[in-house]
Structure formats: structure tokens, C-alpha cells
Enzyme design. Structure first.
Site, PDB file in Angstrom:
ATOM      1  N   ASP A   1       9.248   2.807  -0.101  1.00 45.27           N
ATOM      2  CA  ASP A   1       8.187   3.499   0.623  1.00 45.27           C
ATOM      3  C   ASP A   1       8.443   3.253   2.110  1.00 45.27           C
ATOM      4  O   ASP A   1       8.071   2.206   2.652  1.00 45.27           O
ATOM      5  CB  ASP A   1       6.828   2.961   0.190  1.00 45.27           C
ATOM      6  CG  ASP A   1       5.683   3.628   0.951  1.00 45.27           C
ATOM      7  OD1 ASP A   1       5.954   4.287   1.990  1.00 45.27           O
ATOM      8  OD2 ASP A   1       4.530   3.470   0.534  1.00 45.27           O
TER       9      ASP A   1
ATOM     10  N   TYR B   1       0.859  -1.198   0.000  1.00 48.27           N
ATOM     11  CA  TYR B   1       0.000   0.000   0.000  1.00 48.27           C
ATOM     12  C   TYR B   1       0.888   1.238   0.000  1.00 48.27           C
ATOM     13  O   TYR B   1       1.811   1.358   0.809  1.00 48.27           O
ATOM     14  CB  TYR B   1      -0.900   0.008   1.244  1.00 48.27           C
ATOM     15  CG  TYR B   1      -1.847   1.189   1.278  1.00 48.27           C
ATOM     16  CD1 TYR B   1      -2.983   1.224   0.467  1.00 48.27           C
ATOM     17  CD2 TYR B   1      -1.607   2.276   2.112  1.00 48.27           C
ATOM     18  CE1 TYR B   1      -3.847   2.310   0.494  1.00 48.27           C
ATOM     19  CE2 TYR B   1      -2.468   3.367   2.147  1.00 48.27           C
ATOM     20  CZ  TYR B   1      -3.585   3.372   1.333  1.00 48.27           C
ATOM     21  OH  TYR B   1      -4.447   4.442   1.354  1.00 48.27           O
TER      22      TYR B   1
ATOM     23  N   LYS C   1       4.583   9.834   8.491  1.00 47.10           N
ATOM     24  CA  LYS C   1       4.350   9.357   9.854  1.00 47.10           C
ATOM     25  C   LYS C   1       5.350   9.930  10.880  1.00 47.10           C
ATOM     26  O   LYS C   1       5.181  11.052  11.324  1.00 47.10           O
ATOM     27  CB  LYS C   1       4.313   7.829   9.860  1.00 47.10           C
ATOM     28  CG  LYS C   1       3.134   7.298   8.992  1.00 47.10           C
ATOM     29  CD  LYS C   1       2.802   5.864   9.254  1.00 47.10           C
ATOM     30  CE  LYS C   1       1.844   5.267   8.234  1.00 47.10           C
ATOM     31  NZ  LYS C   1       0.441   5.434   8.518  1.00 47.10           N
TER      32      LYS C   1
HETATM   33  N1  HOZ Z   1      -3.680   3.448   5.538  1.00 48.21           N
HETATM   34  C1  HOZ Z   1      -3.387   3.934   6.825  1.00 48.21           C
HETATM   35  C2  HOZ Z   1      -2.420   3.079   7.564  1.00 48.21           C
HETATM   36  N2  HOZ Z   1      -1.908   1.988   6.879  1.00 48.21           N
HETATM   37  C3  HOZ Z   1      -4.648   4.077   7.620  1.00 48.21           C
HETATM   38  C4  HOZ Z   1      -4.603   5.295   8.383  1.00 48.21           C
HETATM   39  C5  HOZ Z   1      -5.873   5.589   9.165  1.00 48.21           C
HETATM   40  O1  HOZ Z   1      -6.910   4.986   8.904  1.00 48.21           O
HETATM   41  O2  HOZ Z   1      -5.806   6.425  10.029  1.00 48.21           O
END
Ligand code: HOZ
Length: 434
Positions: A242, A147, A270
Site C-alpha cells: 500500500d 490503515y 495521493k
Molecule cells: N486517513 C487519511 C490519512 N491517513 C485522512 C485523510 C483526511 O482526513 O483528510
């Protein structure tokens, strides 16, 4: 721990659903994969969260990774308070942006220059644009269950919320856009070699989470990242890491420092924002000077380099810079891994715990879990049942098999043991058929 019924959360979710799609601003948060209503959160301190019903929760979500120092770390709070009084957005450069960039450049082995953006999604889509511009090629290789945010071309066979909702992709993504995305299984060098043999002259980049974190945590096999490096060099494609999740999380300098493999481009997010919205992409001077206005590859953002995000990010990196936190995070992660394994063994339930430092995922599966296909074979009904038990016992864990759990420097041994004990209780309650 006696817990009040979760009626307020259900009512809050119903109210939210009337005005926000699914009641949440990011899909996984809706708890669709585990059932029930998510706790609505009011405040956090250290490893603890308090919800609207007054429940105290041990936070292993940590905003999906950014809060490596826990909630309200004094240095981060001080930096934010100071910046708040000086201003929240300027639309002009600040010296703090240079200081954050210098920190990143000094720490991340492959990064000589870096551009700050607002999210991981922006970082990866900008890195892909730069890779295409630099190579004059169009195709991107990504991994099944990997992802990289929600930009069109990267939503193919994606992990995180896409995997959680069981979606093949997303309506609204033009077929032509994903036609340039080649998806192969993670941890399988032969598959990448096959992609290069089939279309090597057209592949701009291989985009990989060096430790997959959005199919649950799946570490790279020994030699895998070095193999990707060798293949991309052989075919004249760029290797893009990533590290939105792993950057400054698995080690100072990220996964590339931990595994000793240097990509061409690195995406961050992050942790470098200390809990505020931020992203970044960086690489060699030669590559990064192709980005506007130094070069022709366009990318911009009104709030990019936002002073609050930069202040929180700088304070976070400064607290991590001596490296001592990583030893503590490793110890906490190892302790939790051991606790989860022991609980599962005592309950006679097959469990694989994948972990790198302070990010980890329990899979109800005898293992190994080395790619997305294997992650999908884990018993998700049991995960959901255990998740509900965990929450009832006061542990806030990501509500999806395909997200990573996190620990922070605020999770001391006693706190970690409470997470493991709650897991054991939840497992006991879930020992029957899910
Ligand atoms: N795709 C985000 C973490 N893998 C999700 C973040 C969220 O829902 O706050």
C-alpha cells in the site's frame, strides 16, 4: 505572531456539525484528539494556508500527503486550468490516462500495468479482490495499526482515524468479513511466519504500508520488507504494498524503489493525483490482465481516470521526474527532524522522531517506535498540548499522533526553521504536566 481568537472556527464547526457528522468529511479533521476547533481553510499558496480568520499557517498536513509540490504549483495550476476549459469528465478514455499510466509504469519497479480509481480505499479493496481471485484463497494478512482505507475487511485493528478515535473496529462491518483478515504486529517477521504456519494455504496476500504512515510514521526494520517478500513467495501468497502514502513521496518510484523490494501488487493515491481525488493499483501484466474487461475480476468507476485528476497528477509527476525534488525533500525533512530533536533536548523532553524523507512523526517517547504498540505508548496528552501551541504559532500539523506530517518542495529552509522554532515554543509552554 499575534493571532486573533479562534471564534470564527468554533462557529464554523458548530454550523458544520448541524449538517455533517462531526462537522467534517473525514474524522481526523475534527481535531477530536487535540482539542479545539480546526481552522476552516480558504486558500493555499506554496507552503502557506489561510484560514477564515485570516491566519497564515505553515501547512505540514498538505492534504494528508498529496501536495508534494505545495499549494498552487504553477505547472499543476496551468494543467488544471487547461483541462477545465476542455472538460471535466467524459465517460470515455483519454490519452492523458495512458500518459499517466506510462509514467507510473516507467517509475514503479514492479508495475507493468495500472488501473486508475478514485481513492486509496478503492485501490486497496480492488487489489485485495484481485489477490484473492489470482490465488483462489481468501485470507489477508494486515498489520496492527496499518490503515488501508475504510473498506470492510481492512478496518480491523486499523490506524489513522480508527486509531485516533481509539476504535476497536467499526459497527456495520460483518464479523464474517473481518474473519478473513489476520492481524499481526508490524516489523515482526516471526509473527508473519506464525500466521503462514497456521494458515499458509489459505492466505491470499500480505498487505503492508512499506513505511507505515497511519500509526504515525514507522519505518520498516532493516530486512523486514525483504523478509515479507521471501515469506510470501515461499507460501504462494501475493505481497501487496500500500504505497498510497509513500508512492512518489519517499522516492521516485516509491518505497519499493527506495528499499529495493518488489511487491506483486502496488496501491497508489495521493501524490499521483496532485491534490485531486485519485487512486491506482498495478502489478505484473499477468495479474493486471485478470481485471475486467481484460479478465473476469470486476472493478469499475464512473469518474475513474477523471481528466482533472489525471491532469494534476501528470503535471505533478512531470515536475518530480528528474529526481531533484527528492534531494530537496530529504534535506528539508532532515532539517526539521534535527530542529525537533534539538528543541526537545533543550526542553529536557524525551522525543523520538521517525522519518523517511519528507514524511515524519514526533513521538513523545524515548523510543524506539517500531510498531503500533510502541506508538500508542507515546505521550498523546503532550502531543495534543504541543499541537495546540504549534497551531497558535502558525503551524498546521496533522491533529493526531497517528498521522504523518509532510513537507513539500515549497517548504524552504526558513519555513522549516519556523516550524521547528514554533515546536520549541510549544514545547516550552507544554513543559509542565500535560
Ligand atoms: N486517513 C487519511 C490519512 N491517513 C485522512 C485523510 C483526511 O482526513 O483528510
Amino acid at each position: 505572531m499575534t493571532r486573533a481568537p479562534r471564534q470564527a472556527a468554533a462557529a464554523a464547526l458548530a454550523a458544520a456539525r448541524r449538517v455533517i457528522p462531526g462537522g467534517v468529511n473525514s474524522p481526523v479533521r475534527a481535531f477530536g484528539a487535540v482539542g479545539g476547533a480546526p481552522p476552516f481553510l480558504v486558500r493555499g499558496r506554496g507552503a502557506e494556508l489561510i484560514d477564515t480568520e485570516g491566519h497564515s499557517l505553515i501547512d505540514c498536513v498538505l492534504a494528508y500527503g498529496p501536495l508534494i509540490l505545495g499549494h498552487g504549483h504553477p505547472a499543476v495550476t496551468r494543467a488544471l486550468r487547461g483541462q477545465l476549459l476542455r472538460g471535466t469528465a467524459f465517460g470515455g478514455p483519454t490519452e492523458a490516462e495512458t500518459r499517466l499510466a506510462e509514467r507510473i509504469v516507467a517509475a514503479v519497479p514492479s508495475v507493468e500495468m495500472v488501473r486508475l480509481v478514485n481513492s486509496g480505499t478503492e485501490a486497496t479493496m480492488s487489489a485485495v479482490r484481485l489477490a484473492r481471485a489470482a490465488t483462489g484463497r481468501e485470507k489477508i494478512v494486515k498489520f496492527d495499526g496499518g490503515y488501508h482505507g475504510h473498506s470492510d475487511g481492512l478496518l480491523a485493528a486499523a490506524g489513522s482515524g480508527v486509531a485516533t478515535l481509539g476504535l476497536p473496529g467499526s459497527p456495520g462491518v460483518p464479523a464474517g468479513t473481518v474473519a478473513d483478515t489476520i492481524v499481526v504486529p508490524f516489523n515482526d517477521l516471526k509473527a508473519v511466519e506464525g500466521a503462514f504456519e497456521a494458515q499458509g494455504e489459505r492466505i491470499a496476500a500480505v498487505l503492508v504500508e512499506p513505511v507505515a504512515g497511519n500509526m504515525g510514521v514507522v519505518p520498516p526494520r532493516a530486512g523486514y520488507l525483504a523478509g515479507l517478500r521471501a515469506l510470501t513467495l515461499r507460501w504462494g501468497a501475493l505481497l501487496v504494498f500500500d504505497e498510497v502514502m509513500t508512492g512518489f513521496r519517499v522516492a521516485w518510484g516509491g518505497a519499493q524503489a527506495l528499499f529495493g523490494v518488489r511487491p506483486d501488487l502496488t496501491c497508489l493515491g495521493k501524490v499521483i493525483g496532485g491534490g485531486l481525488p485519485v487512486g491506482a493499483y498495478g502489478g505484473s501484466r499477468a495479474l493486471m490482465e485478470q481485471v475486467a474487461p481484460a479478465g473476469p475480476v470486476y472493478q469499475a468507476g464512473t469518474l475513474s481516470g477523471n481528466p482533472l485528476a489525471v491532469a494534476a497528477g501528470l503535471a505533478t509527476l512531470e515536475a518530480l521526474a528528474d529526481g531533484r525534488a527528492y534531494a530537496a525533500l530529504e534535506a528539508a525533512g532532515a532539517r526539521l527532524e534535527r530542529g525537533l530533536r534539538e528543541a526537545a533536548a533543550a526542553a529536557g523532553i524525551a522525543l523520538t522522531v521517525n522519518r523517511v524523507g519528507s514524511m515524519l512523526t514526533p513521538f513523545f517517547h524515548p523510543g524506539p517506535v517500531e510498531d503500533y504498540a510502541q506508538a500508542r505508548r507515546a505521550d498523546r496528552a503532550r502531543f495534543a498540548q504541543v499541537h495546540r501551541g504549534w497551531l497558535a504559532a502558525g503551524v498546521f500539523w496533522p491533529p493526531s499522533q497517528f498521522e504523518a506530517g509532510f513537507l513539500s518542495t515549497a517548504h524552504d529552509a526558513a519555513t522549516v526553521d519556523r516550524v521547528a522554532a514554533a515546536f520549541a515554543t510549544a514545547l516550552g509552554a507544554a513543559a509542565g504536566p500535560p
